[in-house]
Design a protein around this motif. Structure first.
Motif, PDB file in Angstrom:
ATOM      1  N   VAL A  92      42.746  46.946  40.101  1.00 22.79           N
ATOM      2  CA  VAL A  92      42.752  45.811  41.024  1.00 22.79           C
ATOM      3  C   VAL A  92      41.974  46.215  42.262  1.00 22.79           C
ATOM      4  O   VAL A  92      41.894  47.400  42.613  1.00 22.79           O
ATOM      5  N   ASP A  93      41.406  45.224  42.937  1.00 25.90           N
ATOM      6  CA  ASP A  93      40.476  45.518  44.034  1.00 25.90           C
ATOM      7  C   ASP A  93      41.163  45.579  45.389  1.00 25.90           C
ATOM      8  O   ASP A  93      40.573  45.249  46.413  1.00 25.90           O
ATOM      9  N   PHE A  94      42.413  46.016  45.398  1.00 26.07           N
ATOM     10  CA  PHE A  94      43.131  46.226  46.659  1.00 26.07           C
ATOM     11  C   PHE A  94      44.230  47.241  46.394  1.00 26.07           C
ATOM     12  O   PHE A  94      44.554  47.544  45.246  1.00 26.07           O
ATOM     13  N   THR A  95      44.793  47.771  47.445  1.00 26.56           N
ATOM     14  CA  THR A  95      45.909  48.702  47.317  1.00 26.56           C
ATOM     15  C   THR A  95      47.179  48.022  47.819  1.00 26.56           C
ATOM     16  O   THR A  95      47.126  46.983  48.453  1.00 26.56           O
ATOM     17  N   GLY A  96      48.304  48.617  47.504  1.00 24.86           N
ATOM     18  CA  GLY A  96      49.585  48.043  47.920  1.00 24.86           C
ATOM     19  C   GLY A  96      50.262  47.287  46.792  1.00 24.86           C
ATOM     20  O   GLY A  96      49.834  47.326  45.632  1.00 24.86           O
ATOM     21  N   PRO A  97      51.350  46.574  47.116  1.00 25.07           N
ATOM     22  CA  PRO A  97      52.113  45.854  46.088  1.00 25.07           C
ATOM     23  C   PRO A  97      51.279  44.807  45.374  1.00 25.07           C
ATOM     24  O   PRO A  97      50.361  44.219  45.952  1.00 25.07           O
ATOM     25  N   LEU A  98      51.638  44.558  44.112  1.00 23.86           N
ATOM     26  CA  LEU A  98      50.897  43.594  43.296  1.00 23.86           C
ATOM     27  C   LEU A  98      51.623  42.259  43.246  1.00 23.86           C
ATOM     28  O   LEU A  98      52.788  42.198  42.849  1.00 23.86           O
ATOM     29  N   PRO A  99      50.953  41.176  43.615  1.00 27.31           N
ATOM     30  CA  PRO A  99      51.544  39.854  43.395  1.00 27.31           C
ATOM     31  C   PRO A  99      51.756  39.622  41.896  1.00 27.31           C
ATOM     32  O   PRO A  99      51.093  40.232  41.057  1.00 27.31           O
ATOM     33  N   TRP A 100      52.675  38.700  41.582  1.00 32.46           N
ATOM     34  CA  TRP A 100      52.999  38.442  40.177  1.00 32.46           C
ATOM     35  C   TRP A 100      51.764  38.012  39.394  1.00 32.46           C
ATOM     36  O   TRP A 100      51.532  38.464  38.266  1.00 32.46           O
ATOM     37  N   GLU A 101      50.947  37.133  39.953  1.00 28.30           N
ATOM     38  CA  GLU A 101      49.762  36.649  39.242  1.00 28.30           C
ATOM     39  C   GLU A 101      48.805  37.805  38.908  1.00 28.30           C
ATOM     40  O   GLU A 101      48.194  37.829  37.836  1.00 28.30           O
ATOM     41  N   THR A 102      48.677  38.760  39.824  1.00 27.56           N
ATOM     42  CA  THR A 102      47.815  39.915  39.564  1.00 27.56           C
ATOM     43  C   THR A 102      48.381  40.761  38.437  1.00 27.56           C
ATOM     44  O   THR A 102      47.645  41.252  37.569  1.00 27.56           O
ATOM     45  N   ARG A 103      49.696  40.947  38.416  1.00 28.03           N
ATOM     46  CA  ARG A 103      50.333  41.711  37.337  1.00 28.03           C
ATOM     47  C   ARG A 103      50.102  41.042  35.994  1.00 28.03           C
ATOM     48  O   ARG A 103      49.906  41.714  34.972  1.00 28.03           O
ATOM     49  N   VAL A 104      50.145  39.709  35.973  1.00 32.32           N
ATOM     50  CA  VAL A 104      49.899  38.987  34.722  1.00 32.32           C
ATOM     51  C   VAL A 104      48.482  39.257  34.230  1.00 32.32           C
ATOM     52  O   VAL A 104      48.259  39.589  33.059  1.00 32.32           O
ATOM     53  N   TRP A 105      47.511  39.103  35.107  1.00 29.42           N
ATOM     54  CA  TRP A 105      46.122  39.333  34.708  1.00 29.42           C
ATOM     55  C   TRP A 105      45.905  40.772  34.267  1.00 29.42           C
ATOM     56  O   TRP A 105      45.212  41.032  33.267  1.00 29.42           O
ATOM     57  N   ALA A 106      46.464  41.722  34.999  1.00 32.53           N
ATOM     58  CA  ALA A 106      46.283  43.134  34.648  1.00 32.53           C
ATOM     59  C   ALA A 106      46.873  43.426  33.268  1.00 32.53           C
ATOM     60  O   ALA A 106      46.261  44.155  32.470  1.00 32.53           O
ATOM     61  N   ALA A 107      48.054  42.865  32.974  1.00 32.14           N
ATOM     62  CA  ALA A 107      48.676  43.075  31.659  1.00 32.14           C
ATOM     63  C   ALA A 107      47.800  42.475  30.559  1.00 32.14           C
ATOM     64  O   ALA A 107      47.585  43.096  29.512  1.00 32.14           O
ATOM     65  N   TRP A 108      47.297  41.260  30.793  1.00 29.48           N
ATOM     66  CA  TRP A 108      46.471  40.631  29.758  1.00 29.48           C
ATOM     67  C   TRP A 108      45.173  41.411  29.539  1.00 29.48           C
ATOM     68  O   TRP A 108      44.746  41.607  28.397  1.00 29.48           O
ATOM     69  N   LEU A 109      44.548  41.879  30.620  1.00 33.69           N
ATOM     70  CA  LEU A 109      43.322  42.660  30.478  1.00 33.69           C
ATOM     71  C   LEU A 109      43.576  43.953  29.708  1.00 33.69           C
ATOM     72  O   LEU A 109      42.694  44.448  28.996  1.00 33.69           O
ATOM     73  N   ALA A 110      44.786  44.495  29.821  1.00 39.85           N
ATOM     74  CA  ALA A 110      45.106  45.734  29.119  1.00 39.85           C
ATOM     75  C   ALA A 110      45.246  45.518  27.621  1.00 39.85           C
ATOM     76  O   ALA A 110      44.998  46.434  26.831  1.00 39.85           O
ATOM     77  N   TYR A 111      45.639  44.307  27.191  1.00 38.27           N
ATOM     78  CA  TYR A 111      45.907  44.048  25.773  1.00 38.27           C
ATOM     79  C   TYR A 111      44.948  43.041  25.149  1.00 38.27           C
ATOM     80  O   TYR A 111      44.938  42.889  23.928  1.00 38.27           O
ATOM     81  N   GLY A 112      44.208  42.297  25.963  1.00 41.66           N
ATOM     82  CA  GLY A 112      43.332  41.267  25.431  1.00 41.66           C
ATOM     83  C   GLY A 112      42.136  41.849  24.701  1.00 41.66           C
ATOM     84  O   GLY A 112      41.973  43.073  24.635  1.00 41.66           O
ATOM     85  N   PRO A 113      41.284  40.954  24.149  1.00 41.40           N
ATOM     86  CA  PRO A 113      41.339  39.496  24.319  1.00 41.40           C
ATOM     87  C   PRO A 113      42.291  38.773  23.364  1.00 41.40           C
ATOM     88  O   PRO A 113      42.629  37.636  23.591  1.00 41.40           O
ATOM     89  N   ASP A 114      42.724  39.454  22.269  1.00 39.16           N
ATOM     90  CA  ASP A 114      43.617  38.781  21.327  1.00 39.16           C
ATOM     91  C   ASP A 114      45.075  39.010  21.732  1.00 39.16           C
ATOM     92  O   ASP A 114      45.883  39.593  21.012  1.00 39.16           O
ATOM     93  N   ALA A 115      45.412  38.535  22.916  1.00 44.50           N
ATOM     94  CA  ALA A 115      46.775  38.554  23.444  1.00 44.50           C
ATOM     95  C   ALA A 115      46.962  37.272  24.235  1.00 44.50           C
ATOM     96  O   ALA A 115      45.995  36.650  24.675  1.00 44.50           O
ATOM     97  N   ALA A 116      48.208  36.863  24.412  1.00 42.61           N
ATOM     98  CA  ALA A 116      48.484  35.604  25.118  1.00 42.61           C
ATOM     99  C   ALA A 116      49.807  35.709  25.847  1.00 42.61           C
ATOM    100  O   ALA A 116      50.723  36.418  25.408  1.00 42.61           O
TER     101      ALA A 116
END
Length: 341
Positions: free
Chosen positions: A68-92
């Motif tokens: 992620v392009d910042f430091t510190g705590p992660l907002p929920w939306e950022t955590r969602v995107w990070a999780a999907w990027l880790a498992y995608g593209p065939d994840a939902a």
């Protein structure tokens, strides 16, 4: 790394670099600050630059190959995107995560990001992410969402099925209908395709109650354990009632209305009102009911533990207002039997 200049080398940018810079900035904005190594490399950012910026605490790594392009705590939306990027593209997105992404309020669940993948795929679980494997994965997806997400009805039924607590199952499915996120008919249609879903028949009964107009867990308890279990007459639910008072014409909805007998049942799911405004609102509603010639009985969560006592009170009120039927005792110790005696 609030802009791409923080991760690119310091060479003067040419026109191509500027285009990549703008494109990468827009990509990160759409993904709430998250990006993958693959995306960075596609925009001309080397592993060497990523490593250097990470050591300088200008970016942070969330999962393998995901930043992620910042430091510190992660907002929920950022955590969602990070999780999907880790498992995608065939994840939902699925389950509670999908429901929250759709905007459904009050969804119970843990803090993990829930993802679905095809059943044939083998994956490793990562911290803060729960991955489930689905047969018929492609057929469950919403057609045009980014990141990919299962249809709302699939998410609601999957989440309810995974909960062993029947009241929470009912509360979730009734809530998504009450919030107009979906309809009972859509849930029933989806159930027909989820033939392997655990607790499928239990969920079907809940959704059928929603189709009958039930909007809350207490309404379901009243319908099943008070009205049906004791052979009381069928009532209208969420009945629209117009009234006129000093402030003009108003429209209210009654939880349960036995229209032929002028009896209103109000079901209050709150543990107790904490402010005078709420108490006055209830008083005003009951006074309006009384002025229209109707009688109001009000019940709360005591219905769960004392449905027979509530049934006896409702049956007595109905008889006093002209009902000629007979309530049925659900057991030998039922309050309806003692009331009739």
């Amino acid at each position: 790394m609030r802009n791409v200049e923080a991760v690119r080398d310091a060479d003067p940018p040419d026109e191509t670099d500027q285009r990549l810079t703008r494109s990468f900035r827009e990509l990160r904005h759409r993904q709430s600050g998250a990006f993958s190594r693959h995306q960075a490399v596609a925009h001309g950012i080397t592993d060497k630059v990523l490593s250097r910026r990470r050591r300088a605490r200008q970016i942070q790594q969330i999962h393998g190959g995901v930043y992620v392009d910042f430091t510190g705590p992660l907002p929920w939306e950022t955590r969602v995107w990070a999780a999907w990027l880790a498992y995608g593209p065939d994840a939902a997105l699925t389950g509670a995560t999908a429901l929250r992404w759709y905007g459904v309020e009050g969804v119970p669940g843990d803090d993990r990001i829930h993802l679905a993948v095809p059943h044939s795929r083998r994956v490793d679980q990562r911290a803060g992410v729960l991955v489930s494997r689905h047969r018929g994965f492609a057929a469950q997806l919403h057609g045009s969402r980014t990141p990919p997400i299962v249809r709302l009805e699939v998410a609601a039924l999957m989440r309810a099925s995974a909960d062993p607590n029947a009241p929470r199952q009912a509360a979730l499915l009734l809530d998504v209908c009450r919030q107009r996120a979906t309809t009972p008919q859509r849930l029933l249609a989806e159930l027909d395709s989820l033939t392997r879903l655990p607790a499928r028949q239990v969920l079907r009964r809940i959704v059928l109650d929603a189709a009958d107009g039930v909007q809350s867990f207490l309404e379901q308890v009243y319908l099943r354990r008070v009205e049906r279990a004791h052979a009381l007459p069928s009532a209208e639910r969420q009945a629209r009632v117009e009234s006129t008072d000093g402030s003009g014409r108003s429209v209210r909805y009654r939880d349960v209305l036995y229209s032929p007998y002028g009896l209103v049942i109000e079901l209050d799911g709150h543990a107790g009102h904490s402010d005078s405004e709420s108490r006055w609102r209830d008083m005003h509603r009951d006074n309006s009911t009384a002025m229209s010639g109707n009688l109001t009985l009000r019940f709360g969560y005591q219905l769960i533990g004392q449905p027979c006592l509530a049934a006896a009170q409702v049956a007595t009120a109905l008889r006093l207002r002209g009902w000629t039927g007979t309530a049925r005792a659900c057991s030998a110790g039922c309050s309806v039997a003692r009331s009739a005696a």
